[in-house]
Design a protein around this motif. Sequence first.
Motif, mmCIF file in Angstrom:
data_model
loop_
_atom_site.group_PDB
_atom_site.id
_atom_site.type_symbol
_atom_site.label_atom_id
_atom_site.label_comp_id
_atom_site.label_asym_id
_atom_site.label_seq_id
_atom_site.Cartn_x
_atom_site.Cartn_y
_atom_site.Cartn_z
ATOM 1 N N ARG A 11 -3.731 -21.143 10.784
ATOM 2 C CA ARG A 11 -4.787 -22.112 10.508
ATOM 3 C C ARG A 11 -4.286 -23.195 9.565
ATOM 4 N N GLU A 50 5.975 -3.790 21.910
ATOM 5 C CA GLU A 50 7.241 -3.308 22.473
ATOM 6 C C GLU A 50 7.964 -2.395 21.511
ATOM 7 N N ARG A 53 6.492 1.054 21.336
ATOM 8 C CA ARG A 53 6.752 1.913 22.494
ATOM 9 C C ARG A 53 8.195 2.382 22.528
ATOM 10 N N ILE A 54 9.103 1.488 22.220
ATOM 11 C CA ILE A 54 10.512 1.900 22.231
ATOM 12 C C ILE A 54 10.768 2.912 21.121
ATOM 13 N N ALA A 56 8.608 4.989 20.088
ATOM 14 C CA ALA A 56 8.020 6.259 20.529
ATOM 15 C C ALA A 56 9.012 7.036 21.390
ATOM 16 N N ILE A 57 9.802 6.337 22.166
ATOM 17 C CA ILE A 57 10.814 7.011 22.971
ATOM 18 C C ILE A 57 11.946 7.524 22.094
ATOM 19 N N ASN A 60 11.769 11.171 19.352
ATOM 20 C CA ASN A 60 11.209 12.110 20.307
ATOM 21 C C ASN A 60 12.114 13.315 20.413
ATOM 22 N N ILE A 62 11.510 15.526 22.953
ATOM 23 C CA ILE A 62 11.318 16.021 24.320
ATOM 24 C C ILE A 62 12.268 15.323 25.294
ATOM 25 N N LEU A 63 12.322 14.000 25.171
ATOM 26 C CA LEU A 63 13.109 13.241 26.145
ATOM 27 C C LEU A 63 14.612 13.465 25.912
ATOM 28 N N PRO A 64 15.397 13.297 26.955
ATOM 29 C CA PRO A 64 16.845 13.505 26.804
ATOM 30 C C PRO A 64 17.476 12.477 25.870
ATOM 31 N N GLU A 66 20.229 10.889 25.989
ATOM 32 C CA GLU A 66 20.807 9.664 26.574
ATOM 33 C C GLU A 66 19.777 8.571 26.645
ATOM 34 N N LEU A 67 18.584 8.953 27.027
ATOM 35 C CA LEU A 67 17.497 7.976 27.096
ATOM 36 C C LEU A 67 17.223 7.367 25.727
ATOM 37 N N VAL A 70 19.809 4.828 24.822
ATOM 38 C CA VAL A 70 19.542 3.555 25.518
ATOM 39 C C VAL A 70 18.429 2.788 24.811
ATOM 40 N N ALA A 71 17.435 3.516 24.394
ATOM 41 C CA ALA A 71 16.325 2.879 23.679
ATOM 42 C C ALA A 71 16.792 2.277 22.360
ATOM 43 N N GLU A 74 18.342 -0.946 23.037
ATOM 44 C CA GLU A 74 17.337 -1.959 23.405
ATOM 45 C C GLU A 74 16.636 -2.523 22.189
ATOM 46 N N TRP B 311 3.276 0.149 30.955
ATOM 47 C CA TRP B 311 4.575 -0.251 30.409
ATOM 48 C C TRP B 311 5.567 0.903 30.481
ATOM 49 N N PHE B 312 5.086 2.071 30.111
ATOM 50 C CA PHE B 312 5.964 3.240 30.164
ATOM 51 C C PHE B 312 6.405 3.528 31.588
ATOM 52 N N TYR B 315 9.055 1.122 32.484
ATOM 53 C CA TYR B 315 10.286 1.413 31.733
ATOM 54 C C TYR B 315 11.036 2.571 32.353
#
Lengths: 128, 326
Positions: A11, A50, A53-54, A56-57, A60, A62-64, A66-67, A70-71, A74, B311-312, B315
């Motif tokens: 403003r 964004e 979310r990244i 959150a990956i 983690n 739980i997720l592998p 490698e993923l 990569v995150a 990114e 989005w997920f 991705y």
Amino acid sequence: MAAAALCWALRAARQVLPSPCPRQVRSYYVDWRMLRDVKRRKMAYEHADERLRINAIRKNSILPKELQEVADKEIAALPRDSCPVRIRNRCVLTSRPRGVKRRWRLSRIVFRHFADHAQMSGVQRAMW
Amino acid sequence: KDKSAASKDGTPERASKRQEDGAETPKQQLLDIIGNMKVEVSYRKKLQQLKASESKKQALNKLEGPDSEGSVPQGTTEGTQRGKPLNPELVKAASAVASSLPHNKKQTESELLAQLRRHEETTDKQKNGGTINIRNVISEMTVKRQSPAQRGARISGRISLQLDEDGRRIRPERSSAQSIDSRRSLKVGKRLNIFTKASTEPEQALKTVSSPTIWDLEFAKEVAAVTAQPPRNGFEEMIQWTKEGILWEYPIDNEVGMEDDAEFHEHIFLEKHLEGFPKEGPIRHFMELVICGLSKNPYLSVKQKVEHIEWFQKYFEEKKELLQEI
């Protein structure tokens, strides 16, 4: 909090409205550092989803893995000013980086100035 | 002549009293009373005084023998000038005054009575005309509101007024009367609202087609800028701030800007959005956790939650090759 400050900054940066009403409109920032801070806030607002979310990956179990690596890459590739950590809560009037009270967004000197002139609602000198 | 008549109407009651007492000569009495007399302003007060004083002596002296009572006659028209009976006390007073004067008694008496009649006429006409004029005043708010008060003042001051056939006044300012007439004739009657509605509909239909022209917007902005006066007081300043969005609207509505029309089940049961994901594996596990978290989030709208899940999905589809290597 960042969004609110951002809105305020937007403003203030907007061009003067064509109405002849005699309200003061600040068309310049106090200094360049404040301007850079404003830019950082804008970018942080844009990339906030964004990044969330990244992250959150990444954070983690739980997720592998490698993923997750990569995150990591990114998120590092995102522009540097998009991270909220680079935002500094400066004084709104003097752009002082230190001694800023969050509730009023003012540096201690400005706060004292206004409070002594009775321009801060509900603020009184402490005496006990 | 008015003031003399006023004084003489006041004096003869006492003159007649003291004539009966017979203490002093009526002429001397009159002169003394005229010297001490205050000019009474209200005609009605005088009437009441006369009534109160002469109520006991009505039966004794009745001259021109009207059979009417002492109450003020009402509802007369111009035609019945002389048929209307006068107040007997006034008549009595007039005769007493005439008798006290040195000139031709009968002539003075008749003159006084004629003047009394005229005054009665004017008062009646004023009353009748007053009701009509008050109605006119009420029907159009632009007419001067002081007219009843002025009329009352004029009655008391005994200025003779010329009245129209309708009962309205012919004032020296004829232009105002004419303008009032023209205003009344234009504004009389209720609006039928036939033509205005029909005319606005096609205009609106046309406008919606060609509304977003830049020149129209610029013109509108210019007009708004020119007509926007600086606020005269704190209230106007607050109104302006509310319009600009600086000040919230009171009473504070916590759901301003939030137009979430979705029901609660759309917020909580988000499993239907998980159709694009594999049914087993760590990704599914991860997404179920995500959904659990979103269902507990009261701050996001349904649209935002759906976007989050999409989005997920996007991705993970991009990373599909990577996932298949694992």
